[in-house]
Design a protein around this motif. Structure first.
Motif, PDB file in Angstrom:
ATOM      1  N   THR A 122       4.697  83.955  25.003  1.00 48.10           N
ATOM      2  CA  THR A 122       3.588  82.895  24.350  1.00 48.10           C
ATOM      3  C   THR A 122       2.372  83.750  23.750  1.00 48.10           C
ATOM      4  O   THR A 122       1.672  83.500  22.820  1.00 48.10           O
ATOM      5  N   MET A 123       1.983  84.197  25.165  1.00 43.85           N
ATOM      6  CA  MET A 123      -0.132  84.949  25.114  1.00 43.85           C
ATOM      7  C   MET A 123       0.293  86.031  24.191  1.00 43.85           C
ATOM      8  O   MET A 123      -1.097  85.578  23.437  1.00 43.85           O
ATOM      9  N   ARG A 124       1.207  86.572  24.592  1.00 44.06           N
ATOM     10  CA  ARG A 124       0.867  88.133  23.281  1.00 44.06           C
ATOM     11  C   ARG A 124       1.755  87.993  22.078  1.00 44.06           C
ATOM     12  O   ARG A 124       1.076  88.838  21.142  1.00 44.06           O
TER      13      ARG A 124
ATOM     14  N   TRP B 160       2.748  78.102  28.410  1.00 42.89           N
ATOM     15  CA  TRP B 160       1.874  79.304  28.605  1.00 42.89           C
ATOM     16  C   TRP B 160       2.403  80.804  28.957  1.00 42.89           C
ATOM     17  O   TRP B 160       2.031  81.517  30.257  1.00 42.89           O
TER      18      TRP B 160
ATOM     19  N   THR C  79      -1.174  88.680  32.460  1.00 45.41           N
ATOM     20  CA  THR C  79      -0.625  88.286  30.959  1.00 45.41           C
ATOM     21  C   THR C  79      -2.106  87.414  30.654  1.00 45.41           C
ATOM     22  O   THR C  79      -2.623  87.840  29.668  1.00 45.41           O
ATOM     23  N   ALA C  80      -2.254  85.496  31.670  1.00 49.68           N
ATOM     24  CA  ALA C  80      -2.551  85.010  30.306  1.00 49.68           C
ATOM     25  C   ALA C  80      -4.147  85.575  30.550  1.00 49.68           C
ATOM     26  O   ALA C  80      -4.893  85.218  29.824  1.00 49.68           O
TER      27      ALA C  80
ATOM     28  N   PRO D  86      -5.148  77.360  30.133  1.00 50.00           N
ATOM     29  CA  PRO D  86      -4.266  78.139  31.206  1.00 50.00           C
ATOM     30  C   PRO D  86      -4.296  79.302  32.077  1.00 50.00           C
ATOM     31  O   PRO D  86      -3.287  79.228  32.069  1.00 50.00           O
TER      32      PRO D  86
ATOM     33  N   CYS E 255      -4.832  88.037  27.872  1.00 49.19           N
ATOM     34  CA  CYS E 255      -4.642  87.952  26.277  1.00 49.19           C
ATOM     35  C   CYS E 255      -5.994  87.022  26.148  1.00 49.19           C
ATOM     36  O   CYS E 255      -6.319  86.760  25.442  1.00 49.19           O
ATOM     37  N   CYS E 256      -6.178  85.886  27.164  1.00 44.66           N
ATOM     38  CA  CYS E 256      -7.255  84.885  27.006  1.00 44.66           C
ATOM     39  C   CYS E 256      -8.225  85.558  26.982  1.00 44.66           C
ATOM     40  O   CYS E 256      -9.210  85.412  25.714  1.00 44.66           O
TER      41      CYS E 256
END
Length: 258
Positions: A89-91, A85, A157-158, A188, A161-162
Motif C-alpha cells: 500500500t505504501m509503495r 499500512w 517501508t512505512a 501510519p 514511504c511516509c
C-alpha cells in the motif's frame, strides 16, 4: 605579452545531472556510516543486551495477551498491518506520486522518490540476511511471517514511504493544513510498528531498527538531492517547505535527466 588566461566553460546541465546521480548512489551506499543510532541499536541486539531483551519480551507478552483477549482487535490489527499500512500500500502511494511528478515534469524529484523507496526494500532485505535474527516465538501465535526479524520491513517501508511522500507533497499543501500532513505521515509509521509487535511477528527493537534505518536512508538521499539543488543554483529549502518548493507554482518543464 604573457599567455592568454584560459577561461573554463561553465558546467553543463548534463554534467550536473550526472554528478547528482553519482552523489545519490554514493549517499545510498554510505548512509549506514551516518546512521549512528541504528548502528548502536544493532550492536545492542547482537550483544543480547539485557535491558533491551527485557523490554522486547515484556512488550511482546503484554501486547500479545491483549490481542488474545480481544478477537475483534486481532482482525483490526491484521487489516491495519497488512492492508491499510502494508508495504505494498505504501509503495503504491509513492508510485502514484512518482507518476504525478512525471506528469509535472519534475523528473529529478520523481527519480529521487523512486530510488529511495526501491533502495529501502533492498537494503532492508540485505540487513535481515546479515543479522539473521529469529522472530518471536510466543505461545498461541496469532500471526506468522517469513524470513528474519531485524529490522522490521513493514516499519522501515512505512518510515521511508511516509517521509518521501511528506517531503514531496509539502510544497503543494496549504500552510494551514501542513500540521495535518505531518500527523498523517506519523500515524501510519507508529501504527504499523505497534501492529507488528502486537501480532507477535516482531520485537520492539526490530521496529525501532526499521524506523531508524528508513529515516537514515531518506536523510542521506535527501542530502544528495539538496546538494544537486545547490550545484544547480536552486538553493536549499527548509524541511518545512519540502524538497522542491517550486512544485507549489507552475513553471517551465524540467528537462529529463541525461
Amino acid at each position: 605579452m604573457g599567455p592568454t588566461p584560459t577561461t573554463l566553460p561553465p558546467p553543463t546541465r548534463a554534467g550536473t545531472d550526472r554528478r547528482f546521480a553519482t552523489r545519490l548512489l554514493l549517499a545510498v551506499l554510505a548512509f549506514a556510516a551516518a546512521a549512528v543510532p541504528f548502528g548502536v541499536l544493532l550492536l545492542l541486539v547482537e550483544a543480547h543486551w539485557g535491558p533491551l531483551r527485557r523490554l522486547d519480551q515484556r512488550a511482546a507478552t503484554a501486547l500479545h495477551s491483549a490481542v488474545l483477549a480481544h478477537p475483534a482487535l486481532l482482525d483490526l490489527l491484521r487489516v491495519a498491518s497488512n492492508v491499510l499500512w502494508g508495504p505494498w500500500t505504501m509503495r503504491l502511494l509513492v508510485a502514484a506520486v512518482v507518476c504525478w511528478l512525471a506528469a509535472r515534469r519534475a523528473w529529478r524529484l520523481a527519480l529521487w522518490a523512486a530510488l529511495t523507496v526501491t533502495a529501502s526494500g533492498l537494503i532492508g532485505l540485505l540487513v535481515k540476511e546479515i543479522v539473521a535474527r529469529t522472530r518471536p516465538a510466543l505461545p498461541e501465535p496469532v500471526a506468522h511471517a517469513a524470513g528474519f526479524s531485524f529490522p522490521s520491513g513493514h516499519a522501515m517501508t512505512a518510515m521511508t514511504c511516509c517521509a518521501v511522500l511528506l517531503l514531496v507533497l509539502l510544497p503543494v499543501i496549504h500552510r494551514r493544513w501542513r500540521p495535518v500532513a505531518w500527523i498523517a505521515a506519523v500515524v501510519p509509521v507508529l501504527g504499523v510498528g505497534l501492529t507488528r509487535v502486537a501480532l507477535g511477528v516482531h520485537w520492539v527493537s526490530d521496529v525501532l531498527g526499521g524506523w531508524l534505518l528508513g529515516l537514515a536512508l531518506v536523510a542521506a538521499t535527501a542530502w544528495a538531492f539538496e546538494a544537486w539543488r545547490m550545484e544547480a543554483g536552486r538553493g536549499v529549502a527548509p524541511v518545512t517547505e519540502g524538497l522542491e518548493p517550486e512544485l507549489s507554482t507552475p513553471g517551465p518543464p524540467e528537462p529529463p535527466p541525461a
